[in-house]
Design a protein around this motif. Structure first.
Motif, PDB file in Angstrom:
ATOM      1  N   ARG E 120     -56.719 -41.992 -36.902  1.00  0.00           N
ATOM      2  CA  ARG E 120     -56.510 -41.046 -35.798  1.00  0.00           C
ATOM      3  C   ARG E 120     -55.686 -41.709 -34.704  1.00  0.00           C
ATOM      4  N   LEU E 121     -56.012 -42.973 -34.441  1.00  0.00           N
ATOM      5  CA  LEU E 121     -55.264 -43.685 -33.411  1.00  0.00           C
ATOM      6  C   LEU E 121     -53.792 -43.829 -33.804  1.00  0.00           C
ATOM      7  N   LEU E 122     -53.588 -44.192 -35.081  1.00  0.00           N
ATOM      8  CA  LEU E 122     -52.207 -44.389 -35.533  1.00  0.00           C
ATOM      9  C   LEU E 122     -51.415 -43.088 -35.500  1.00  0.00           C
ATOM     10  N   ALA E 123     -52.146 -41.990 -35.702  1.00  0.00           N
ATOM     11  CA  ALA E 123     -51.449 -40.705 -35.700  1.00  0.00           C
ATOM     12  C   ALA E 123     -51.280 -40.157 -34.289  1.00  0.00           C
ATOM     13  N   SER E 124     -51.954 -40.799 -33.358  1.00  0.00           N
ATOM     14  CA  SER E 124     -51.969 -40.224 -31.998  1.00  0.00           C
ATOM     15  C   SER E 124     -50.701 -40.584 -31.246  1.00  0.00           C
ATOM     16  N   LYS E 125     -50.612 -40.023 -30.041  1.00  0.00           N
ATOM     17  CA  LYS E 125     -49.482 -40.317 -29.196  1.00  0.00           C
ATOM     18  C   LYS E 125     -49.828 -41.416 -28.206  1.00  0.00           C
ATOM     19  N   GLY E 126     -51.004 -41.994 -28.352  1.00  0.00           N
ATOM     20  CA  GLY E 126     -51.444 -42.998 -27.387  1.00  0.00           C
ATOM     21  C   GLY E 126     -50.537 -44.219 -27.360  1.00  0.00           C
ATOM     22  N   VAL E 127     -50.594 -44.912 -26.226  1.00  0.00           N
ATOM     23  CA  VAL E 127     -49.775 -46.110 -26.082  1.00  0.00           C
ATOM     24  C   VAL E 127     -50.231 -47.192 -27.031  1.00  0.00           C
ATOM     25  N   TRP E 128     -51.516 -47.196 -27.262  1.00  0.00           N
ATOM     26  CA  TRP E 128     -52.066 -48.320 -28.000  1.00  0.00           C
ATOM     27  C   TRP E 128     -51.620 -48.347 -29.456  1.00  0.00           C
ATOM     28  N   ARG E 129     -51.217 -47.221 -29.966  1.00  0.00           N
ATOM     29  CA  ARG E 129     -50.720 -47.163 -31.333  1.00  0.00           C
ATOM     30  C   ARG E 129     -49.672 -48.245 -31.559  1.00  0.00           C
ATOM     31  N   GLY E 130     -48.761 -48.379 -30.620  1.00  0.00           N
ATOM     32  CA  GLY E 130     -47.703 -49.373 -30.763  1.00  0.00           C
ATOM     33  C   GLY E 130     -48.252 -50.793 -30.778  1.00  0.00           C
ATOM     34  N   GLN E 131     -49.322 -51.028 -30.011  1.00  0.00           N
ATOM     35  CA  GLN E 131     -49.851 -52.388 -29.931  1.00  0.00           C
ATOM     36  C   GLN E 131     -50.520 -52.829 -31.235  1.00  0.00           C
ATOM     37  N   LEU E 132     -50.932 -51.860 -32.067  1.00  0.00           N
ATOM     38  CA  LEU E 132     -51.592 -52.243 -33.320  1.00  0.00           C
ATOM     39  C   LEU E 132     -50.614 -52.879 -34.294  1.00  0.00           C
ATOM     40  N   GLY E 133     -49.334 -52.668 -34.033  1.00  0.00           N
ATOM     41  CA  GLY E 133     -48.338 -53.296 -34.884  1.00  0.00           C
ATOM     42  C   GLY E 133     -47.996 -52.443 -36.099  1.00  0.00           C
ATOM     43  N   PRO E 134     -47.305 -53.068 -37.063  1.00  0.00           N
ATOM     44  CA  PRO E 134     -46.790 -52.306 -38.213  1.00  0.00           C
ATOM     45  C   PRO E 134     -47.867 -52.047 -39.263  1.00  0.00           C
ATOM     46  N   VAL E 135     -48.820 -51.190 -38.934  1.00  0.00           N
ATOM     47  CA  VAL E 135     -49.906 -50.903 -39.879  1.00  0.00           C
ATOM     48  C   VAL E 135     -49.378 -49.976 -40.972  1.00  0.00           C
ATOM     49  N   LYS E 136     -49.613 -50.398 -42.203  1.00  0.00           N
ATOM     50  CA  LYS E 136     -49.119 -49.584 -43.305  1.00  0.00           C
ATOM     51  C   LYS E 136     -50.203 -48.648 -43.799  1.00  0.00           C
ATOM     52  N   SER E 137     -51.408 -49.221 -43.949  1.00  0.00           N
ATOM     53  CA  SER E 137     -52.480 -48.353 -44.433  1.00  0.00           C
ATOM     54  C   SER E 137     -53.831 -48.831 -43.943  1.00  0.00           C
ATOM     55  N   VAL E 138     -54.754 -47.884 -43.882  1.00  0.00           N
ATOM     56  CA  VAL E 138     -56.149 -48.194 -43.559  1.00  0.00           C
ATOM     57  C   VAL E 138     -56.985 -47.544 -44.643  1.00  0.00           C
ATOM     58  N   THR E 139     -57.741 -48.342 -45.320  1.00  0.00           N
ATOM     59  CA  THR E 139     -58.515 -47.759 -46.416  1.00  0.00           C
ATOM     60  C   THR E 139     -59.939 -48.265 -46.388  1.00  0.00           C
ATOM     61  N   LYS E 140     -60.796 -47.423 -46.999  1.00  0.00           N
ATOM     62  CA  LYS E 140     -62.193 -47.783 -47.125  1.00  0.00           C
ATOM     63  C   LYS E 140     -62.294 -48.681 -48.347  1.00  0.00           C
ATOM     64  N   PRO E 156     -50.730 -60.452 -33.096  1.00  0.00           N
ATOM     65  CA  PRO E 156     -51.686 -59.901 -32.103  1.00  0.00           C
ATOM     66  C   PRO E 156     -52.586 -58.813 -32.661  1.00  0.00           C
ATOM     67  N   PHE E 157     -52.545 -58.542 -33.962  1.00  0.00           N
ATOM     68  CA  PHE E 157     -53.263 -57.392 -34.496  1.00  0.00           C
ATOM     69  C   PHE E 157     -54.742 -57.359 -34.104  1.00  0.00           C
ATOM     70  N   LEU E 158     -55.434 -58.484 -34.351  1.00  0.00           N
ATOM     71  CA  LEU E 158     -56.879 -58.487 -34.066  1.00  0.00           C
ATOM     72  C   LEU E 158     -57.152 -58.282 -32.578  1.00  0.00           C
ATOM     73  N   THR E 159     -56.338 -58.950 -31.757  1.00  0.00           N
ATOM     74  CA  THR E 159     -56.518 -58.806 -30.319  1.00  0.00           C
ATOM     75  C   THR E 159     -56.324 -57.354 -29.909  1.00  0.00           C
ATOM     76  N   ALA E 160     -55.357 -56.705 -30.538  1.00  0.00           N
ATOM     77  CA  ALA E 160     -55.105 -55.306 -30.202  1.00  0.00           C
ATOM     78  C   ALA E 160     -56.284 -54.435 -30.595  1.00  0.00           C
ATOM     79  N   LEU E 161     -56.942 -54.831 -31.708  1.00  0.00           N
ATOM     80  CA  LEU E 161     -58.107 -54.054 -32.146  1.00  0.00           C
ATOM     81  C   LEU E 161     -59.286 -54.224 -31.201  1.00  0.00           C
ATOM     82  N   ALA E 162     -59.216 -55.244 -30.373  1.00  0.00           N
ATOM     83  CA  ALA E 162     -60.366 -55.572 -29.533  1.00  0.00           C
ATOM     84  C   ALA E 162     -60.403 -54.760 -28.246  1.00  0.00           C
ATOM     85  N   ASN E 163     -59.501 -53.843 -28.096  1.00  0.00           N
ATOM     86  CA  ASN E 163     -59.518 -53.079 -26.848  1.00  0.00           C
ATOM     87  C   ASN E 163     -60.009 -51.651 -27.066  1.00  0.00           C
TER      88      ASN E 163
END
Ligand SMILES: Nc1ncnc2c1ncn2[C@@H]1O[C@H](COP(=O)(O)OP(=O)(O)OP(=O)(O)O)[C@@H](O)[C@H]1O
Ligand SMILES: Nc1ncnc2c1ncn2[C@@H]1O[C@H](COP(=O)(O)OP(=O)(O)OP(=O)(O)O)[C@@H](O)[C@H]1O
Ligand SMILES: [Mg+2]
Ligand SMILES: [Mg+2]
Lengths: 321, 272, 253, 322, 519
Positions: E120-140, E156-163
């Motif tokens: 949802r975050l990656l699909a959103s228009k939020g600023v933070w999407r960009g900070q997560l970096g080049p995410v290709k996929s999220v899977t269970k 910085p991926f993990l740090t970005a996840l920490a916010n």
């Protein structure tokens, strides 16, 4: 007993000497008319009796006693008490002496206190119209306002009523009635009246005594008819002779020649001297001392010489009518 | 006409001193108001006779500059307010009728806008700065003065001397200028000095919001706003400008009252 | 005719909002004043004299009826009448601007007309103003004073001086001499008569003092309860009053 | 009859005023620099986000349409929704009004109870020589201390030293009247200092104007006490400017209340409007200003009536010059 | 990087490294915690954490929302909702979810919530999407594992996840529309919202279903919004608040004599920077030489000492204090003198340069601006300061492209990894500065390169290059860090506070705080 006694009173304004050693006595129950030239200090004398002069007025000399108390020396509360007990004022400009924001009835009610009968007091000055009670001062005619002012002054039944031209704005009929009313009420209650007026005939008719002012002094005083009918001071004579009411239609009246003095300090001699047909050398330089001519107290150097001559100059025999 | 009383003369003298003080800053007496001269928040001492502020600037030249800025700004604003209010108030009060209604409604509209909204709007149109501050002060102070002048004018309009002038055929400007204005001048004098205080307060508030006098220029309002935050930590920051402000406003008020009394040739009576 | 009142009625409302009373201060009053004529207006207090004068001055619009001044209705712009009329109003206390010196007050009608005053520009002693003051029996030095520094009679004389200074065509005197002592009264009345002889102005002379009215008026109108009950030549009136009320008035004289 | 006409005229002109205010404020908020989008969404917002927001609050429509919608809603009692809190503005205003109203009422009361006597005193004591100087200085002092400074000082001193009165907390009047008063006295005092002074000075001016009138002399001559004269004659006659001032001061106090509300952290209307202005929360600013306008209009009508009642020469019935 | 504390007390001295204060575990739990902050969250987007872009909002939302990982003292990444994670290769992260985590409504958190939230975050228009970096996929990856694959390494991926924007949301409820995250706060965090009055107050109650047994310590957290500094100081003095954030750098002196009040300064990675509009037509600031001259003339140390009362530190575009950040003193401009600046100006034909600096009126921005003005005056540059309220300021600076200001002053949140904020130097990524900043291709390449470089000396070197390049470009010139001042009552509260913060979250450790007495 003397209710009001003014002795050698000197009052100075910023640039005028309004009273220059005035003397006046009003005894209990007496009615005194105070007449004189416009600007001679009548209103000042009247106000001085209640110490109601403006702040710029300075008392130079003399004293004023009301009921034996020196008005100018009294502390505030005693003074207030004295005014309330002994004095009633009707000011020269009645409409201005009414509170413009209060209905006439309310103002009178305030003076009367609780339980006072407002309409009774208005009725006494012939303002029976119930509309008047609910009117504001600016809705009254000049004469109506004056009657309201009189009603307010009479309401407290003062020992001494000082009325400054109380009937000037009234028509002859109402003037008669109001004057009658005031004088009869005063007679009943034993009230003394100091009646400042230009209406010489009325003064002559109603007042026991009259005092004539000129240049800040009382130049002649005595029984009213005497003074006005048989003046002992040249000014009184001149004044009495110039009433327009006395003239027949088409006759040109002559006023007292010359202009009244505007004093800035004590007059050197007799203030009337410049206009006086009988003036002598000493009139200019020597202040006249009171002399007694017949029943009158006169401030004139030549009073004794002139006795008899002045009466003949009278051109207005109707004065006493 | 009476002379000014002693208190008012004292006030006038104070104002004169303040003006000299402000003029002094124009000639650089006291130092450069913007220069950082020492450590921050120093108590008064040699080199900075009124202490230093949170940037290490000497407070003395800033107060001197501030007095000038504020006095100039607020007095111009108040003059404008007085002129406009007098005109509107007198005309509305004397004429009555539709004109009166119109002016009073306009004033009401102005009143409805909180000062801050007005200020921001004015600043938006004029750009932030002294001119915007001036306009805001005028807009904030005009309604009250107009209403009071009008009330006074209504009373005067009914006096007989006005009627006499009208009978003489005097034109409106003459009637208003010679008869109504002098008789409401006391109100204007009193409200003017009041507007001046409001003006100084508004000026300070505006600067605080950022719309008034622009930094680093000093004004009393700015200095006091700043001093207020450092009131306990560095009391000298508020003391200098505060004392000057209090003296200025007191002096102005006292002079205003004196002026008012002077404009009244009649004597008031004591109630005893 | 300089002034014509034709069937004028003036109604006032007064009293508390819910107990409003209507009062006819003037009822169907018709009056005329000819050029150079002085019309004396007498009548009991509250009879509507002042109201009549206000109507004549164009200060009070009649509820019904018409007023013509100089043969025309009152113009929209008062300015057109500048210098044509003057008045001495009834209350001397209110008729002078407390913040204007006497000299300035007297000079004002001249100023309005744009007549430069000879003498000093501030209207102090000297010139027409000083002269006028002296004519009403006041020293020229009074020009320097404020109204509150005057006695009642002095104030009234200042008003008179102001009214006369421009020699207007029509003057209203509303109780103009009531606060004056007889001698000064005579002086003023003489002055009015003299000026009238010289300049031929018309006047509406309102007074309770029938003596004074007789002295100056050419014709006399008697008012009672808002109505004119009699109009007559002065001589006729004082010798053969026709209305009952007039007779009463004269009896009191 | 005339009274009825006056009322209907007044109602009409009030409506016109309100309409004028509504147009002006509506235009004004849109003229303010810094649009709602930048302010509310922050610098990172994309064009799409801004458009979404605009669409949500109907801000994408032409301005006059927006105005029309808003006006219809307002006449129906709906003041819109805050763009920040998403809560109805009307409800929030109602919730906050008591604080500001209480502050203002207390300050006005203080102005009347202290300012008027002080003004009367300085006037009655005024002598050509300069008496009453202390009072004049005192009332001058009041206008020269800015609320911000006084407020900060009071807040600081009263919070550091236990002096009996609370600062920084607020208790609703309905919950605990006594507690409410102890928290409101200080802010109200700070707020009223200025208006007390102004009231005092205006009263002084007005009273001095009355003291020259002959009816005062007449009353003195009747032997009335100064207090009696003040009460019955002077107050009434001097009331017009003072009442006008007090009405007008209410407007000023509302503005001052915002500073005081800020310093004392009271949840009132003033701070609500200021915060909304800061964030360009259009609906709130519009509603707030309209509310203020409504209050002033009502105040002014009351003042006119009061002035008319106090001074028959003025006010409702006096009308225009004849 | 440690924060400086004024008047250190016993509690302070005993604090662990990386902490300004550590809650005294000997104190009983429970009680109510009264806090005051200067501003409420005021996002038009409501409570939705993914759209939240300002630290004040993160701070409040962090009481109710939690992320997979979190930031420890000294910016280390630590487990939170993920017990641990594996990094089989630089492009793959496998998170092992903590068991027994429940949302405040009692429902257990599942891998679907995590996957859904991140998607949802990656699909959103939020600023933070960009900070997560080049995410290709999220899977269970089974019931308790989530795998994130990047298209290229991103340090910085993990740090970005920490916010907070990367918080785990109750996706089931969101998907079935029973919960709208914009209006309802429903997270796994220690507290649940009981009441919120916009701009007035928040009341948080203990989340009884909180996974971390024994936490939070305080039963209630009352947060009062007090915009006026004086009000917060007052509340601290009279005990109305146990802890408050302070804005003025000198507030500690104001509170100096107050009994039982301790003032600490938390270092942050936030920093002030100067924007020079190079896109304004005809502006001299379009010339890099002019901008460099300005960068040289600026005396960061003086700004820190004077405008920030010595509480800030000069910084390059990697926030000073973060591990791996470059040394501001080593920047090219730092080594040059005023004469160099003047020479550059002369070269560019801009000797009598004069421009307007637009600032907002919130302190200490005006102070910073005035020191900047003084600095530049030394180089013969006249700066006119134009001050306005924040809304007008944003309108002027961000309102249109090209923007029509000359220069402007603002600050960034510096985040918890030195590479994160460098992204904003690429206007195409950042977006907000397209109106006044020309993209610099070389700089962008360097930024991307630094992002890929795994932590270590090589990354430090890459970041140093970024810093130098940005310094030369000088369209946005970093100035000094912006410290946070926090004050608390030692008799009312024993808080835990990090010495340094990357996400501006003073309330980060609120759940640890112990209440000494309840007012
Ligand atoms: N503004 C007003 N409102 C209501 N009634 C008024 C107003 N002005 C005058 N009146 C009333 O009109 C009547 C006539 O008043 P006017 O002043 O014309 O009388 P007047 O003949 O001049 O009396 P006086 O000789 O006493 O001055 C009076 O009954 C008065 O009360
Ligand atoms: N407040 C004042 N200030 C200065 N001079 C005044 C003041 N009041 C009166 N005068 C002057 O004092 C003198 C006496 O005035 P006063 O009022 O006593 O006269 P009066 O006899 O009552 O006259 P009138 O009959 O005209 O009312 C006059 O020359 C007048 O100009
Ligand atoms: Mg007199
Ligand atoms: Mg009359």
């Amino acid at each position: 007993m003397s209710l009001l006694s003014v002795r050698n009173l000197v009052i100075d304004y910023a640039r005028t000497r309004a009273l220059d050693g005035a003397d006046l006595e009003v005894t209990q129950g007496e009615t005194v008319g105070l007449v004189g030239e416009s600007g001679s200090g009548k209103s000042t004398l009247g106000s001085a009796a209640g110490r109601l002069l403006p702040q710029s007025a300075r008392r130079g000399e003399g004293e004023v006693l009301v009921a034996g108390e020196p008005v100018f020396e009294l502390p505030a509360t005693r003074l207030r008490h004295l005014r309330r007990r002994h004095l009633g004022f009707v000011f020269q400009d009645p409409i201005a002496s009414l509170d413009p924001t209060m209905r006439v009835g309310a103002q009178l009610g305030l003076v009367l206190g609780r339980g006072g009968d407002v309409s009774f007091h208005l009725g006494r000055v012939r303002l029976d119209d119930p509309r008047v009670v609910r009117s504001y001062p600016h809705q009254l005619s000049g004469g109506m306002a004056q009657r309201v002012a009189i009603a307010m002054a009479m309401a407290t039944a003062p020992d001494l009523l000082i009325a400054d031209e109380p009937t000037a704005a009234l028509d002859s009929q109402v003037r008669e009635e109001v004057s009658n009313m005031v004088f009869s009420l005063a007679a009943e209650a034993g009230t003394s009246i100091l009646w400042l007026s230009h209406d010489l005939p009325a003064v002559a008719r109603r007042c026991d005594r009259v005092a004539v002012m000129y240049g800040g002094r009382v130049v002649e005083s005595g029984p009213a008819r005497q003074v006005l009918g048989n003046p002992a001071h040249p000014y009184t004579a001149a004044l009495a002779g110039s009433a327009p009411a006395a003239a027949a239609h088409g006759v040109r009246l002559e006023p007292v020649p010359g202009r009244p003095p505007v004093l800035t300090g004590p007059a050197e001699g007799c203030a009337f001297a410049p206009r006086c047909p009988f003036a002598e050398e000493r009139c200019e330089h020597e202040r006249p001392a009171p002399v007694r001519i017949r029943e009158q107290d006169v401030l004139c150097h030549r009073a004794a010489d002139l006795e008899g001559t002045l009466a003949q100059r009278r051109s207005a025999p109707e004065v006493s009518a | 006409m009476r002379k000014l009383d002693r208190l008012s003369i004292g006030g006038l003298a104070c104002l004169l001193i303040l003006v000299l003080f402000a003029l002094g800053s124009l000639f650089g007496i006291g130092g450069d108001p913007d220069a950082i001269v020492g450590p921050r928040l120093q108590p008064p001492g040699p080199g900075w006779w009124l202490g230093t502020d949170n940037l290490g600037r000497s407070v003395l030249p800033r107060v001197m500059e501030g007095v000038g800025t504020t006095l100039l700004l607020s007095s111009i604003a108040v003059l404008v307010t007085a002129a406009l209010s007098a005109t509107f108030g007198i005309v509305a009060g004397y004429r009555g009728g539709y004109l009166n209604e119109l002016v009073m409604r306009l004033v009401e509209v102005l009143y409805s806008f909180p000062a801050i909204v007005l200020a921001i709007l004015v600043a938006a149109v004029l750009g932030p700065g002294q001119f915007a501050a001036l306009a805001s002060i005028v807009l904030v102070t005009i309604p009250l003065m107009t209403r009071l002048v009008r009330a006074a004018a209504v009373a005067v309009a009914q006096r007989d001397y006005v009627t006499s002038a009208v009978i003489s055929g005097a034109r409106l400007p003459r009637v208003l200028g010679r008869h109504v204005l002098p008789n409401v001048a006391g109100t204007i004098a009193v409200q003017g000095t009041y507007a001046l205080s409001v003006g100084i307060a508004v000026e300070g508030g505006l600067s605080f919001l950022g719309f008034g006098v622009q930094p680093p220029q000093a004004s009393l309002g700015v200095l006091i706003q700043q001093g207020g935050t450092y009131m306990i930590a560095a009391p000298w920051l508020i003391l200098g400008p505060g004392v000057v402000l209090v003296v200025a406003i007191l002096a102005i008020n006292v002079v205003g009252d004196g002026l008012r009394d002077r404009l009244e040739p009649r004597e008031t009576r004591s109630l005893t | 005719m300089i002034l014509e009142l034709d069937d004028v009625t003036v109604t006032f409302t007064a009293g508390a909002p819910l107990r409003r009373v209507h009062l006819d201060a003037m009822k169907h009053v018709s009056l005329e004043v000819a050029e150079g004529e002085t019309l004396g207006l007498v009548g009991e207090s509250g009879s509507g004299k002042t109201t009549t004068s206000r109507v004549a001055l164009g200060l009070q619009r009649p509820t019904t009826g018409t007023v013509r001044f100089d043969g025309r209705p009152f113009p929209k712009r008062r300015r057109e009448l500048a210098g044509r009329m003057q008045a001495v109003l009834q209350h001397p206390h209110w008729s002078l601007n407390p913040r204007m010196r006497v000299g300035q007050s007297v000079a004002e009608p001249l100023d309005v007309l744009g007549r430069p005053m000879d003498g000093r520009a501030d209207g102090r002693a000297g010139g027409a103003v000083g002269e006028m003051l002296e004519q009403v029996g006041l020293e020229a030095g009074f020009a320097d004073r404020y109204p509150h520094e005057l006695s009642g009679g002095q104030r009234q004389r200042v008003s008179i001086a102001r009214a006369l200074v421009t020699r207007p065509a029509f003057i209203v005197f509303d109780e103009a001499v009531s606060a004056l002592d007889v001698s000064v009264q005579v002086q003023i009345l003489n002055l009015i008569k003299d000026l009238q002889a010289e300049y031929g102005f018309s006047a509406l002379f309102i007074s309770h003092d029938l003596g004074a009215v007789r002295y100056v008026a050419d014709r006399i109108a008697v008012m009672r309860k808002g109505e004119i009950v009699e109009t007559a030549d002065t001589a006729t009136f004082y010798t053969h009053p026709s209305h009952e009320y007039s007779k009463q008035l004269l009896e009191a004289l | 009859m005339r009274l009825l006409m006056w009322w209907s005229g007044r109602a009409l002109s009030s409506a016109a005023t309100l309409l004028g205010v509504s147009v002006l404020i509506f235009a004004a908020v849109r003229l303010m620099p810094g649009g709602f989008a930048e302010t509310v969404l922050g610098p990172f917002a994309t064009a799409g986000q801004k458009a979404d927001l605009a669409a949500r609050y109907g801000l994408d429509q032409p301005v006059f349409m927006q105005y029309g919608h808003w006006l219809t809603a307002v006449t129906g009692g709906d003041f819109g929704v805050s763009m920040i809190s998403r809560q109805p503005v009307g409800a929030e205003l109602v919730a906050r009004l008591p604080v500001t109203a209480e502050l203002t009422v207390l300050a006005v009361a203080a102005s009347v109870l202290l300012g008027v006597p002080l003004g009367v005193l300085t006037a009655v004591r005024a002598r050509p020589g300069g008496g009453g100087a202390a009072g004049r200085l005192l009332s001058g002092l009041g206008v020269s201390v800015p609320e911000f400074v006084l407020g900060s000082l009071v807040v600081f001193v009263f919070s550091r030293y236990a002096l009996g009165l609370e600062v920084g907390s607020w208790v609703p009047l309905t919950r605990d009247p006594a507690g409410n008063l102890t928290t409101m006295i200080l802010p109200a005092a700070v707020l009223s200092v200025f208006s007390i002074s102004v009231t005092a000075r205006t009263t002084r001016d007005a009273v001095m104007g009355v003291l020259v009138e002959p009816y005062v002399t007449a009353a003195v001559g009747r032997g009335e006490s100064p207090w009696f004269i003040v009460r019955h004659h002077i107050l009434r006659n001097a009331a017009t400017p003072v009442v006008t001032l007090l009405g007008a001061t209410t407007a000023y106090l509302l503005g001052g209340a915002l500073i005081v509300e800020h310093v004392f952290n009271l949840p009132g209307v003033g701070s609500y409007i200021v915060q909304a202005v800061g964030r360009r929360d259009y609906a709130v600013v519009q509603a707030g200003v309209l509310l203020a306008a409504g209050v002033f209009i009502v105040m002014n009508v009351l003042i006119d009536l009061l002035v008319g009642a106090l001074d028959p020469r003025m006010g409702v019935m006096a009308g225009r010059r004849s | 990087a440690t924060g400086t504390a004024t008047s250190p007390t016993a509690a302070q001295e005993s604090a662990a490294p990386g902490y300004l204060a550590v809650a005294d575990q000997a104190l009983p739990t429970g009680g109510a915690l009264n806090l005051q902050v200067h501003i409420d969250s005021g996002a038009a987007t409501g409570y939705d954490p993914q759209l939240a872009d300002v630290a004040t909002t993160w701070q409040l939302l962090s009481l109710s929302y939690e992320t997979l990982v979190t930031v420890g003292p000294d910016f280390s990444v630590q487990p939170l909702l993920a017990e641990k994670w594996d990094t089989p290769d630089p492009k793959t992260y496998v998170f092992h979810l903590r068991k027994g985590v429940k949302f405040a409504n009692g429902r257990e958190m599942t891998a679907d919530d995590v996957v859904g939230s991140l998607k949802r975050l990656l699909a959103s228009k939020g600023v933070w999407r960009g900070q997560l970096g080049p995410v290709k996929s999220v899977t269970k990856d089974g019931d308790d594992q989530v795998k994130v694959t990047l298209s290229e390494p991103y340090t910085p991926f993990l740090t970005a996840l920490a916010n907070v924007p990367a918080a785990i949301l109750p996706m089931k409820e969101i998907d079935d529309k029973s919960v709208d995250p914009a209006t309802t706060l429903l997270g796994t965090g220690p507290y649940v919202v009981q009441d919120h009055r916009q701009d007035v107050s928040w009341t948080f109650k203990r989340n009884d279903k909180y996974w971390n047994q024994g936490k939070p310590n305080a039963d209630t957290v009352n947060i009062t919004i007090a915009p006026e500094e004086a009000a917060r100081i007052a509340a601290l003095q009279n005990g109305g608040a146990a802890l408050a954030t302070l804005g003025n750098v000198d507030s500690s002196t104001m509170l100096a004599g107050a009994k039982d009040v301790q003032v600490v300064t938390q270092a942050t990675t936030d920093f002030y920077y100067l924007m020079l509009n190079s896109l304004k037509p005809g502006s001299k600031l379009a010339d890099p030489k002019v901008r460099q001259a300005i960068a040289i003339a600026l005396d960061d140390q003086q700004i820190a000492d004077v405008a920030l009362g010595g509480k800030g530190k000069p910084t390059a575009i990697t926030p000073a204090g973060l591990p791996g950040a470059c040394d501001p003193a080593a920047l090219p401009s730092a080594g040059k003198s005023l004469d160099d600046a003047k020479a550059l100006l002369a070269e560019a034909g801009a000797q009598n340069l004069s421009f307007t600096l637009s600032i907002f009126s919130t302190e200490p921005a005006p102070a910073v601006a005035q020191v900047v003005q003084q600095n530049l005056q030394q180089a013969g540059i006249t700066v006119k300061i134009e001050q306005m309220d924040e809304a007008s300021w944003s309108g002027k600076v961000y309102g249109k492209a090209p923007a029509d200001f000359d220069a402007a002053l603002s600050w960034f949140a510096g985040y918890a990894d030195p590479g994160m904020v460098t992204k904003w130097w690429n206007p195409e990524t950042a977006g907000f500065n397209v109106g006044f900043m020309k993209p610099d291709k070389d700089l962008n390449t360097l930024i991307d390169a630094a992002g890929k470089e795994p932590a270590g000396a090589a990354r430090d070197k890459a970041l140093t290059d970024v810093c130098a390049k940005a310094d030369a470009d000088a369209q946005m010139i970093p100035l000094v860090t912006r410290p946070a001042t926090v004050a608390f009552r030692t008799d009312a509260l024993s808080p835990s506070l990090y010495a340094a913060e990357g996400y501006g979250n003073v309330l980060r450790l609120v759940a640890d705080a112990r209440v000494k007495k309840t007012q």
